[in-house]
Design an enzyme around this catalytic site. Structure first.
Site, short mmCIF file in Angstrom:
data_model
loop_
_atom_site.label_atom_id
_atom_site.label_comp_id
_atom_site.label_asym_id
_atom_site.label_seq_id
_atom_site.Cartn_x
_atom_site.Cartn_y
_atom_site.Cartn_z
N SER A 1 2.97 -5.60 -3.84
CA SER A 1 2.98 -4.16 -4.13
C SER A 1 4.42 -3.65 -4.28
O SER A 1 5.10 -4.00 -5.22
CB SER A 1 2.20 -3.43 -3.05
OG SER A 1 1.97 -2.09 -3.40
N ASP B 1 3.72 5.43 -6.22
CA ASP B 1 3.92 6.04 -4.91
C ASP B 1 4.47 7.46 -4.98
O ASP B 1 5.11 7.87 -5.96
CB ASP B 1 4.86 5.17 -4.07
CG ASP B 1 4.28 3.80 -3.81
OD1 ASP B 1 3.06 3.71 -3.61
OD2 ASP B 1 5.04 2.81 -3.84
N HIS C 1 -1.44 -2.73 -8.43
CA HIS C 1 -2.75 -2.13 -8.19
C HIS C 1 -3.30 -1.47 -9.46
O HIS C 1 -3.93 -0.42 -9.40
CB HIS C 1 -2.69 -1.07 -7.07
CG HIS C 1 -1.99 -1.50 -5.83
ND1 HIS C 1 -2.56 -2.33 -4.90
CD2 HIS C 1 -0.74 -1.21 -5.37
CE1 HIS C 1 -1.70 -2.52 -3.91
NE2 HIS C 1 -0.60 -1.85 -4.18
#
Length: 238
Positions: free
Chosen positions: A124, A139, A161
């Site tokens: 990630s 984010d 993701h």
């Protein structure tokens, strides 16, 4: 010679932390006779402490011979990176991770060590920093790094993701694909959408897609395209 695993996520839904990556990681550890792993916990998922995050990684390796130490335990983190046998940077908030790495002058140190051939694992946020910059993170910008520049050990950016649009969803926000198209209005870098459970296995000049899923590749002014397992992403840098 680079030796890396760049993974979309640390955990596949319904499985234990790192369990789907451990066989691949341990195979390299055995091949290289690695016994010590330096963990970089700076991304702090959910705001957890560095100690709590490091203990989570220690638990994942508890049935192996691998000893895990957090970089925050060292007085000189640059020396810790330079002396490490292997490095793992976990996921969390990419803004927090990148800020810490720049504040401590570690980004270039990490880049240099990766190019010496040290085994590097990123999940990630830890994968986002492998790209040329962090501008394709998902984010929230809760802190401001001094720079969005990252290690640049691969010649494109990662969108970890990656989610495909859900035609049945009533959500009115932008899709990942739309966000990446916005990015390409101002930037010319390729972007790789890595789905959950997928990772890129980097060995020298090869950057091969691994896992059960295809990946989605975005380039400026072109339609996105799907690539299968074992596709070599090094082609995107040419």
């Amino acid at each position: 010679m680079r030796n890396m695993i760049i993974a979309s996520t640390s955990t596949i839904h319904g499985t234990d932390y790192l369990s789907y990556l451990l066989p691949e990681v341990l195979e390299v550890f055995q091949e290289k006779q690695i016994k010590n792993l330096l963990f970089i916990p700076y991304a702090r998922p959910g705001g957890i402490s560095h100690d709590t995050y490091t203990n989570k990684v220690k638990t994942a390796f508890k049935n192996t011979i691998i000893e895990v130490e957090g970089i925050h335990e060292y007085e000189n983190p640059a020396e810790a990176i330079q002396n490490a046998e292997a490095i793992f940077t976990g996921g969390g908030n990419t803004f927090v991770l990148v800020k810490m790495l720049h504040d401590l002058d570690l980004m270039n140190v990490l880049r240099k060590q990766i190019y010496t051939g040290i085994f590097y694992v990123g999940t990630s946020a830890g994968s986002n920093i492998c790209g040329l910059n962090m501008r394709n993170t998902n984010d929230m910008p809760i802190v401001m790094p001094s720079s969005f520049k990252t290690t640049g050990v691969i010649g494109y950016n990662i969108n970890a993701h990656y989610l495909d649009p859900d035609p049945s969803s009533t959500h009115m926000g932008e899709t990942r694909e739309e966000r990446i198209k916005e990015f390409h209005c101002y930037n010319n870098l390729p972007v790789v959408g890595l789905r959950e459970g997928s990772f890129i296995r980097v060995k020298g000049k090869e950057e091969l897609l691994k896992g059960k899923h295809t990946a989605r590749v975005f380039t400026k002014d072109n339609d996105p395209f799907e690539v299968p397992t074992d596709y070599n992403f090094a082609e995107l840098s040419h």
